[in-house]
Design a protein around this motif. Structure first.
Motif, PDB file in Angstrom:
ATOM      1  N   ARG A 201     -11.288  12.354   6.198  1.00 46.73           N
ATOM      2  CA  ARG A 201     -12.154  12.463   5.024  1.00 46.73           C
ATOM      3  C   ARG A 201     -11.256  12.908   3.869  1.00 46.73           C
ATOM      4  O   ARG A 201     -10.766  14.026   3.868  1.00 46.73           O
ATOM      5  CB  ARG A 201     -13.285  13.435   5.298  1.00 46.73           C
ATOM      6  CG  ARG A 201     -14.108  12.985   6.538  1.00 46.73           C
ATOM      7  CD  ARG A 201     -15.262  13.899   6.858  1.00 46.73           C
ATOM      8  NE  ARG A 201     -16.425  13.657   6.041  1.00 46.73           N
ATOM      9  CZ  ARG A 201     -17.248  12.615   6.151  1.00 46.73           C
ATOM     10  NH1 ARG A 201     -17.020  11.699   7.058  1.00 46.73           N
ATOM     11  NH2 ARG A 201     -18.291  12.491   5.361  1.00 46.73           N
ATOM     12  N   LEU A 202     -11.041  12.003   2.922  1.00 43.06           N
ATOM     13  CA  LEU A 202     -10.058  12.222   1.868  1.00 43.06           C
ATOM     14  C   LEU A 202     -10.688  12.327   0.486  1.00 43.06           C
ATOM     15  O   LEU A 202     -11.603  11.573   0.161  1.00 43.06           O
ATOM     16  CB  LEU A 202      -9.037  11.075   1.845  1.00 43.06           C
ATOM     17  CG  LEU A 202      -8.340  10.745   3.158  1.00 43.06           C
ATOM     18  CD1 LEU A 202      -7.434   9.538   2.976  1.00 43.06           C
ATOM     19  CD2 LEU A 202      -7.560  11.948   3.676  1.00 43.06           C
TER      20      LEU A 202
ATOM     21  N   ARG B 181      -4.266   1.503  -5.777  1.00 45.33           N
ATOM     22  CA  ARG B 181      -3.072   1.186  -4.985  1.00 45.33           C
ATOM     23  C   ARG B 181      -2.886   2.189  -3.848  1.00 45.33           C
ATOM     24  O   ARG B 181      -2.510   1.806  -2.740  1.00 45.33           O
ATOM     25  CB  ARG B 181      -1.832   1.156  -5.900  1.00 45.33           C
ATOM     26  CG  ARG B 181      -0.576   0.742  -5.167  1.00 45.33           C
ATOM     27  CD  ARG B 181      -0.683  -0.699  -4.634  1.00 45.33           C
ATOM     28  NE  ARG B 181       0.466  -0.994  -3.783  1.00 45.33           N
ATOM     29  CZ  ARG B 181       0.387  -1.587  -2.588  1.00 45.33           C
ATOM     30  NH1 ARG B 181      -0.766  -1.999  -2.110  1.00 45.33           N
ATOM     31  NH2 ARG B 181       1.461  -1.797  -1.877  1.00 45.33           N
ATOM     32  N   VAL B 182      -3.162   3.462  -4.096  1.00 49.66           N
ATOM     33  CA  VAL B 182      -3.056   4.463  -3.030  1.00 49.66           C
ATOM     34  C   VAL B 182      -4.052   4.143  -1.918  1.00 49.66           C
ATOM     35  O   VAL B 182      -3.717   4.189  -0.734  1.00 49.66           O
ATOM     36  CB  VAL B 182      -3.267   5.900  -3.570  1.00 49.66           C
ATOM     37  CG1 VAL B 182      -3.475   6.895  -2.444  1.00 49.66           C
ATOM     38  CG2 VAL B 182      -2.077   6.312  -4.421  1.00 49.66           C
ATOM     39  N   VAL B 183      -5.268   3.782  -2.282  1.00 53.61           N
ATOM     40  CA  VAL B 183      -6.281   3.394  -1.292  1.00 53.61           C
ATOM     41  C   VAL B 183      -5.764   2.211  -0.465  1.00 53.61           C
ATOM     42  O   VAL B 183      -5.859   2.220   0.767  1.00 53.61           O
ATOM     43  CB  VAL B 183      -7.629   3.061  -1.974  1.00 53.61           C
ATOM     44  CG1 VAL B 183      -8.589   2.398  -0.999  1.00 53.61           C
ATOM     45  CG2 VAL B 183      -8.251   4.328  -2.571  1.00 53.61           C
ATOM     46  N   GLU B 184      -5.195   1.212  -1.135  1.00 54.22           N
ATOM     47  CA  GLU B 184      -4.648   0.041  -0.427  1.00 54.22           C
ATOM     48  C   GLU B 184      -3.515   0.439   0.517  1.00 54.22           C
ATOM     49  O   GLU B 184      -3.448  -0.040   1.650  1.00 54.22           O
ATOM     50  CB  GLU B 184      -4.127  -0.993  -1.433  1.00 54.22           C
ATOM     51  CG  GLU B 184      -5.212  -1.699  -2.207  1.00 54.22           C
ATOM     52  CD  GLU B 184      -4.666  -2.503  -3.386  1.00 54.22           C
ATOM     53  OE1 GLU B 184      -3.423  -2.671  -3.495  1.00 54.22           O
ATOM     54  OE2 GLU B 184      -5.480  -2.944  -4.211  1.00 54.22           O
TER      55      GLU B 184
ATOM     56  N   GLN C 147      -1.893   0.971   6.312  1.00 56.21           N
ATOM     57  CA  GLN C 147      -1.309   1.731   7.422  1.00 56.21           C
ATOM     58  C   GLN C 147      -2.279   1.858   8.593  1.00 56.21           C
ATOM     59  O   GLN C 147      -1.956   2.472   9.604  1.00 56.21           O
ATOM     60  CB  GLN C 147      -0.877   3.127   6.951  1.00 56.21           C
ATOM     61  CG  GLN C 147       0.258   3.107   5.966  1.00 56.21           C
ATOM     62  CD  GLN C 147       1.518   2.502   6.550  1.00 56.21           C
ATOM     63  OE1 GLN C 147       1.965   2.876   7.626  1.00 56.21           O
ATOM     64  NE2 GLN C 147       2.098   1.545   5.846  1.00 56.21           N
ATOM     65  N   GLY C 148      -3.476   1.295   8.433  1.00 59.05           N
ATOM     66  CA  GLY C 148      -4.456   1.326   9.512  1.00 59.05           C
ATOM     67  C   GLY C 148      -5.148   2.673   9.673  1.00 59.05           C
ATOM     68  O   GLY C 148      -5.752   2.945  10.707  1.00 59.05           O
ATOM     69  N   ILE C 149      -5.089   3.488   8.649  1.00 62.14           N
ATOM     70  CA  ILE C 149      -5.760   4.793   8.686  1.00 62.14           C
ATOM     71  C   ILE C 149      -7.247   4.576   8.444  1.00 62.14           C
ATOM     72  O   ILE C 149      -7.645   3.924   7.481  1.00 62.14           O
ATOM     73  CB  ILE C 149      -5.202   5.734   7.588  1.00 62.14           C
ATOM     74  CG1 ILE C 149      -3.727   6.013   7.791  1.00 62.14           C
ATOM     75  CG2 ILE C 149      -6.013   7.015   7.491  1.00 62.14           C
ATOM     76  CD1 ILE C 149      -3.401   7.152   8.690  1.00 62.14           C
ATOM     77  N   SER C 150      -8.058   5.140   9.312  1.00 62.13           N
ATOM     78  CA  SER C 150      -9.500   5.097   9.121  1.00 62.13           C
ATOM     79  C   SER C 150      -9.876   6.307   8.261  1.00 62.13           C
ATOM     80  O   SER C 150      -9.546   7.444   8.610  1.00 62.13           O
ATOM     81  CB  SER C 150     -10.196   5.170  10.482  1.00 62.13           C
ATOM     82  OG  SER C 150     -11.584   5.279  10.304  1.00 62.13           O
TER      83      SER C 150
ATOM     84  N   ALA D  74       0.526   8.055   4.882  1.00 59.44           N
ATOM     85  CA  ALA D  74      -0.203   8.051   6.151  1.00 59.44           C
ATOM     86  C   ALA D  74       0.293   9.166   7.083  1.00 59.44           C
ATOM     87  O   ALA D  74      -0.513   9.870   7.699  1.00 59.44           O
ATOM     88  CB  ALA D  74      -0.063   6.697   6.848  1.00 59.44           C
ATOM     89  N   ASP D  75       1.618   9.350   7.160  1.00 60.43           N
ATOM     90  CA  ASP D  75       2.168  10.407   8.012  1.00 60.43           C
ATOM     91  C   ASP D  75       1.706  11.791   7.540  1.00 60.43           C
ATOM     92  O   ASP D  75       1.372  12.654   8.371  1.00 60.43           O
ATOM     93  CB  ASP D  75       3.696  10.350   8.025  1.00 60.43           C
ATOM     94  CG  ASP D  75       4.239   9.161   8.823  1.00 60.43           C
ATOM     95  OD1 ASP D  75       3.444   8.498   9.542  1.00 60.43           O
ATOM     96  OD2 ASP D  75       5.450   8.883   8.702  1.00 60.43           O
ATOM     97  N   ALA D  76       1.658  11.999   6.233  1.00 60.63           N
ATOM     98  CA  ALA D  76       1.210  13.288   5.697  1.00 60.63           C
ATOM     99  C   ALA D  76      -0.273  13.516   6.004  1.00 60.63           C
ATOM    100  O   ALA D  76      -0.681  14.622   6.366  1.00 60.63           O
ATOM    101  CB  ALA D  76       1.458  13.342   4.183  1.00 60.63           C
ATOM    102  N   ILE D  77      -1.080  12.464   5.897  1.00 58.87           N
ATOM    103  CA  ILE D  77      -2.512  12.577   6.211  1.00 58.87           C
ATOM    104  C   ILE D  77      -2.678  12.940   7.689  1.00 58.87           C
ATOM    105  O   ILE D  77      -3.455  13.832   8.032  1.00 58.87           O
ATOM    106  CB  ILE D  77      -3.265  11.265   5.887  1.00 58.87           C
ATOM    107  CG1 ILE D  77      -3.317  11.056   4.355  1.00 58.87           C
ATOM    108  CG2 ILE D  77      -4.686  11.293   6.463  1.00 58.87           C
ATOM    109  CD1 ILE D  77      -3.776   9.659   3.941  1.00 58.87           C
TER     110      ILE D  77
END
Length: 133
Positions: free
Chosen positions: A6-7, A21-24, A29-32, A126-129
C-alpha cells in the motif's frame, strides 16, 4: 501469493508525468500495489482548506506500507512536502526518496527524512519497497 503493498507516492501535479512514470516503473517490476496517492482527477488541494487537505493526506497515509517521495529540487519548495513528511513520521512510515537521473540538485529536505534513497530505476524502487514495505 505475493504481497500487495500500500503506497503513497508524494508528488506535485506540476510534475504529473514523473508520478506516472514511477507508477509504471513499479508495475514493470511486477510489484502488486494499491496506490493511496491523491488522484489528479480528484485533487483535494483545490477543494477546501489547508486543514482539510492535511486531514485527507493523513487519512490516505495512515494505512500505507511506505511513502515514496520524488526528490526533485521542486520538493524543497513545496509547502506540503514538510507536512507530508511529518504525517509519515507520525505513523512511523518508512520514506523512500526517489532521485531523478542526471539531477545536479535534489531536495535535501526529502533526503534527510528518507529511510532509503534510490535512483530513478524500477529495480531500485521495487527493492526498496520490498525492504521497507
Amino acid at each position: 501469493m505475493s504481497k500487495t503493498y500500500r503506497l503513497f507516492i508524494s508528488h506535485s501535479w506540476s510534475y504529473d508525468k514523473n508520478y506516472q512514470r514511477v507508477v509504471e516503473l513499479i508495475q514493470e517490476q511486477g510489484i502488486s500495489f494499491y496506490d493511496h496517492s491523491v488522484p489528479k482527477n480528484d485533487p483535494i488541494h483545490t477543494n477546501g482548506t489547508d486543514k482539510q487537505l492535511h486531514d485527507a493526506i493523513d487519512a490516505k497515509m495512515k494505512g500505507t506500507s511506505c511513502i515514496l517521495i520524488l526528490a526533485g529540487v521542486y520538493a524543497s519548495y513545496s509547502k506540503w512536502i514538510k507536512k507530508e513528511i511529518a504525517i509519515a513520521e507520525s505513523y512511523g512510515k518508512s520514506i523512500i526518496a526517489i532521485e531523478p537521473w542526471d539531477s545536479d540538485r535534489t531536495s535535501t529536505v526529502v533526503k534527510n527524512a528518507a529511510d532509503k534513497i534510490v535512483k530513478w530505476q524500477g529495480k531500485s524502487i521495487a527493492d526498496a519497497i520490498k525492504e521497507l514495505g
